[in-house]
Structure formats: structure tokens, C-alpha cells
Design a protein around this motif. Structure first.
Motif: not given
Lengths: 210, 162
Positions: B64-67, B51-53, B37, B93-94
Motif C-alpha cells: 500500500r502507498s500514496d503513489e 496515484r491515490g490510496a 484513484n 508515501g506511507n
């Protein structure tokens, strides 16, 4: 003594002369009246209509100075300069200066130089802001070059905001985004609203894929 | 059929696949594509934060991760120019890592491109390789040798004999 006939002839002549004089006076009087009426424009309608030339297109005052230059010191005590091929003051808002082919030059505390160019610009002498429009290119020596359509620069604070698509070219890659903000004397660059980045690492030896 | 970890709580599931040692020739570096993002470059700290997707792809490996925080350094090139090179990748994150052979999930991950060593951590780190599943708290993978080790607390593994 003059004879009665001479008297009669003189009387007739006087009468004629006085009649002529009265006609003359009347004519002069009438002439005055007509002249007055003509002056007053009464006969305007009778005269053939002449094409009234359109009022000249009076442009607002332009204070044009060939090469326009703005110099100053920013909040980080670094010099900045904005030059333009042509600049003119806004007709209605005197603190706005329209610029053609503006070039802004800034310097970071580290000494690195930034230049930013655009097709047109609007400089606000009061708030010290520079809005660039059209083919805006921002370049920092040896670090990166960014292209965008528009950019707003707060000259004193050396911050830049772009709300339009941006493409930035770095030594090791490219970033495409839909907005950009530069703050902290150029040390922080934030790409916004969706980012696509591609980086190529330096030549690696034996790059084995898992 | 579930196999318990060894007494000291670490299980070395050696999944070396016997990769043949490739000839070390200078090859053009594989580009890294990252979509997110937003991205922020902190010049002073030499970091780029996505940050973001976050979706990062390098060759056939996907992360893949949040950040994702990429630490970089300036590397002098043979031709005298300076290129920036990633020295550390830090995902939070994820986290999901997918390679042609395995799929790893966890809460965070660290990858060192220079040594090609990957560490994935979290409450429930999971490695799925075909029918083999390993669950633990911290996974260490050496992408050069293909060797993976799950450590930290009780490790569970399930193997489907052929």
C-alpha cells in the motif's frame, strides 16, 4: 297603321317581356351576390365538416450523402479520416453533421494507427470535434483496445475524453476505470475516478512467493 | 530487551528461514491486482503511475502507498506476441508491505520483480516479524532467499526470546 287593339296587345307583350327581363336580371344579380358570398366563405359553417387532412410532417431539410467522409490533417501533420454509413446536416446548426456508424482513423507521429468506432456520432465542422455515442471502441494496433459508452474527440489535437466507465485491454492486463483522457498524440493515457488494474507478467521461471 | 547495532552501524539480522530451494519450473505468472484513484500511462517513458490510496496485491503479498510508479518493458513472448512486463516498482508515501510472515513500513520502497529484491527506506523503517521488531533507515530484503538486512545509521532491534 296598327289598330288600337294591336297596339294594346304589343304593349302587353312588351310589358311581359320587360317583366321577365327584370326577373332575369334580378336572378342574375342574386346569383352574383351568392357566388361572391360563397367565395368569401360565408356559407362555410353550413357545409358539412370535412376532415381536414393533417398538415404533412415536414422534416427539416436533410442533406444526405450515402457514405460520408471527412478528411483532414491534424496538428501533428498526420492525416485523419472520419467515415460514416450515413451523414446528414443538422437542421438548425449547419456546422453539425449527424453520423451513423462513424469510424474515425487517426495516426500517431510514430506511424501507429488508431481507430475509433461508435453507433452514432456528431461531427462539428467548425471546431473539428467528434462526439461518439453508443458502444464506442477505441483500438490502437497491437497496443490496446478500450470500450466505453461515450467519447469526445478533439480531432485536430487528437485528444480523447470519456466521462463514463471504461474497460481497456492491454497485452499484459486489463484496466477498469470511470473515466479516461488521452493526450500527447496518444502517448499519455489517464484513467480516472477509481481504477482497478490486473496485470499478468510474462511467463516467469520459478515464480517463488515469499 | 533492546540490542544495539554493531560498531559500524549496520546490523545484519539474518532472518533466513531456511526456505527449501524450490524446483525451478515455469509456472503461470501470478497476476498483480492494483486499485487506485487514478492511473496514468506514459508511453514514451514506459511508465504507469498509480496515484491515490494505491493497493497492490500479488499472491499473498500486499503493498500500500500514496503513489506507485511501475516501469515496464516490452517482452517478446514465445508465441511471437509482445507483452509488457514490469521491470521496476517504485512506491512513495506511507508505504506498507504485508507478507504472510512480516509487516514492513517506510516512506518509500523499490522492488525489482526480476531479481525479487526489495528496498524500503525512510526516517523510520520498521520490520515486524512475529515478536521481532527491527527499526532503521533502510531495509534490504531478498524475497528469493528470504534474507533481510537493515542498514543505515543506528539500528534497533527487539527480540523476545522463546
Amino acid at each position: 297603321m296598327s289598330s288600337p287593339t294591336e297596339q294594346a296587345r304589343r304593349a302587353v307583350r312588351n310589358a311581359t317581356v320587360s317583366r321577365l327581363l327584370s326577373w332575369l336580371a334580378a336572378a342574375i344579380g342574386l346569383g352574383f351576390v351568392i357566388a361572391f358570398l360563397a367565395q368569401a366563405g360565408l356559407f362555410h359553417a353550413l357545409l358539412p365538416r370535412q376532415d381536414v387532412p393533417p398538415p404533412p410532417n415536414v422534416e427539416p431539410d436533410r442533406i444526405t450523402a450515402g457514405i460520408s467522409t471527412v478528411n483532414g490533417i491534424d496538428d501533428g501533420k498526420q492525416p485523419y479520416q472520419v467515415t460514416a454509413r450515413r451523414g446528414w446536416q443538422d437542421g438548425k446548426t449547419p456546422n453539425l453533421v449527424h453520423l451513423e456508424d462513424p469510424v474515425g482513423e487517426f495516426r500517431r507521429a510514430s506511424g501507429a494507427r488508431y481507430t475509433i468506432t461508435g453507433t452514432t456520432g456528431l461531427y462539428d465542422t467548425e471546431v473539428k470535434s467528434l462526439n461518439l455515442d453508443g458502444n464506442v471502441v477505441l483500438e490502437q494496433e497491437g497496443r490496446f483496445k478500450a470500450r466505453m459508452d461515450k467519447a469526445k474527440i478533439a480531432v485536430k489535437q487528437k485528444t480523447l475524453t470519456a466521462d463514463t466507465p471504461v474497460t481497456a485491454q492491454f497485452g499484459s492486463g486489463t484496466v477498469d476505470a470511470n473515466g479516461m483522457q488521452i493526450t500527447d498524440d496518444g502517448a499519455r493515457i489517464l484513467f480516472l475516478n477509481g481504477v482497478k488494474a490486473r496485470f499478468t507478467a510474462a511467463e516467469a521461471k520459478g515464480d517463488t512467493n515469499p | 530487551q533492546e540490542a544495539d547495532g554493531q560498531a559500524d552501524g549496520t546490523a545484519a539480522a539474518d532472518t533466513t528461514t531456511g526456505t527449501k530451494a524450490k524446483a525451478k519450473t515455469a509456472q503461470p505468472a501470478t497476476p498483480v491486482d492494483i486499485v487506485a484513484n487514478e492511473m496514468e500511462i506514459l508511453d514514451k517513458e514506459k511508465k504507469a503511475i498509480f496515484r491515490g490510496a494505491v493497493d497492490a496485491t500479488k499472491g499473498t503479498t500486499k503493498l500500500r502507498s500514496d503513489e506507485l510508479v511501475v516501469t515496464y518493458a516490452d517482452v517478446k513472448q514465445p508465441d511471437g506476441t509482445t507483452k509488457t512486463d514490469a521491470t521496476d516498482l517504485d512506491a512513495k508515501g506511507n508505504v506498507l508491505i504485508v507478507t504472510p510472515k512480516e509487516k514492513i513500513t517506510g516512506d518509500w520502497a523499490k522492488y525489482d520483480p526480476q531479481t525479487e529484491k526489495l528496498t524500503v527506506g525512510g526516517t523510520n523503517v520498521r520490520l515486524v516479524q512475529g515478536t521481532t521488531v527491527l527499526v532503521g533507515q533502510e531495509l534490504h530484503a531478498d524475497l528469493k532467499t528470504g534474507r533481510t538486512q537493515m542498514t543505515g545509521g543506528r539500528v534497533k532491534g527487539s527480540f523476545l526470546p522463546k
